[in-house]
Design an enzyme around this catalytic site. Structure first.
Site, PDB file in Angstrom:
ATOM      1  CG  ASP A   1      -0.299  -0.124   2.553  1.00 42.32           C
ATOM      2  OD1 ASP A   1       0.951  -0.148   2.637  1.00 42.32           O
ATOM      3  OD2 ASP A   1      -1.031  -0.222   3.567  1.00 42.32           O
ATOM      4  CD  GLU A   2       5.500   1.413   3.216  1.00 43.81           C
ATOM      5  OE1 GLU A   2       6.365   2.280   2.991  1.00 43.81           O
ATOM      6  OE2 GLU A   2       5.652   0.473   4.014  1.00 43.81           O
TER       7      GLU A   2
ATOM      8  CE1 TYR B   1       9.478  -1.971  -0.108  1.00 40.45           C
ATOM      9  CE2 TYR B   1       8.018  -0.596   1.209  1.00 40.45           C
ATOM     10  CZ  TYR B   1       8.282  -1.784   0.559  1.00 40.45           C
ATOM     11  OH  TYR B   1       7.347  -2.788   0.568  1.00 40.45           O
TER      12      TYR B   1
END
EC number: 4.2.1.46
Length: 335
Positions: A126-127, A149
């Site tokens: 979800d990031e 990331y």
């Protein structure tokens, strides 16, 4: 059916292989022949990989094109977990994340395309969406990653989907909320706090602690991934969430209460750069199309997770002493 699973010496990938074997034992799925490809970085634990005749372990890098090609030639399907995942490390070493998460994914996609392998299930996070103040993200939400990331994962998502749109490769993408459960490497918040508290140590809390995360038990994540593999549609993205939203401060309070200690053991620390405020996934698509529902109650799941770390010091104590280096020792020469 021959299944290639990347990153399955890690937390989620290894639990997924266990999930497949358990489904086979219960007669819910035909028995696959599973090949695990894992580099055994500092976060990889060979002991996580099931010792089962149906499972073959290959130590190697997903960016090693000749190796990947040889494995893909024998595969029918792929589930791709392998990734660098720690946000703090991505801030200091972004190149490692780009190499593994983007270039490694490209190598896998190229080999899958050459050999006609599919579905190719690409496991993501979800990031990639950034931060959301209210409501929850649908799958068509534009990506807006805020850390190296999440940017590397967003890049790999787009690359994977492009192979479907350009070449017709059967790619299916999953995006999950924050995972917790047994065998999670103790750099992440739940196992870090639990193992520190077991040792009578202090725990760090970023900023004001009001960042919100949605929590998902790893077994529910594995269930969702396998539903996407077996029932999902090519070229689609599916959200896999747990439905329990907590601020980091609330989570800290729950863990402190579980150990009977107070807030005096918490060290406030400066907030992480680019720290997303809130994540939340709309999982209606997976529910409607695949019948996905999280099964684990959070209170029960976190209690069992604490018990697992309490009972398995021999697993996590050596890991907390490992440097975040390029690779762990092979089986027989280390913990």
């Amino acid at each position: 059916m021959n299944l290639l699973v990347t990153g399955a010496a890690g937390f989620i990938g290894s639990r997924y292989v266990h999930h497949l074997l358990e489904a086979t034992r219960r007669g819910r799925e035909p028995a696959p022949v599973i090949t695990v490809l894992d580099k055994l970085t500092y976060a990889g634990v060979l002991g996580n990989v099931p010792d089962d005749p149906a499972v073959t372990f290959v130590r190697g890098d997903i960016a090693d094109a000749p190796l990947v090609d040889s494995l893909m030639a024998e595969a029918d399907q792929v589930v791709h977990f392998a990734a660098e995942t720690h946000v703090d490390r991505s801030i200091t070493s972004p190149g490692t994340f780009v190499r593994t998460n983007v270039l490694g994914t490209q190598v896998l996609l190229d080999a899958a395309l050459r050999h006609g392998v599919g579905p190719f299930v690409h496991v993501s996070t979800d990031e990639v969406y950034g931060s959301i103040e209210h409501g929850s993200w649908p799958e068509h939400q534009p990506l807006c990653p805020n850390s190296p990331y999440s940017a590397s994962k967003a890049s790999s998502d787009l690359l994977a989907l492009s192979y479907h749109r350009t070449h017709g490769l059967d790619v299916r993408v999953t995006r999950c909320s924050n995972n917790y459960g047994p065998h999670q490497f103790p750099e992440k918040i739940v196992p870090l706090f639990v193992t520190n508290l077991l040792d009578g140590l202090r725990v760090p809390l970023y900023g004001d602690g009001l960042n919100v995360r949605e929590w998902l038990h790893v077994d529910d994540h594995c269930l969702g991934v396998d539903l996407v593999r077996t029932q999902g549609r090519p070229g689609e993205v599916y959200h896999i969430g747990g439905g329990t939203e907590l601020t980091n401060r609330d989570l800290t309070g729950l863990l402190l209460d579980a150990f009977g200690v107070g807030w005096d053991v918490v060290d406030p620390v400066a907030d992480r750069k680019g720290h997303d405020r809130r994540y939340a996934l709309d999982c209606a698509k997976a529910a409607d199309e695949l019948g996905y529902r999280p099964r684990r109650d959070f209170a029960e799941g976190i209690a069992r997770t604490i018990d697992w770390y309490r009972d398995n010091r021999a697993w996590w104590e050596p890991l907390k002493k490992r440097p975040a280096g390029p690779a762990a020792p092979p089986r027989g020469s280390g913990p």
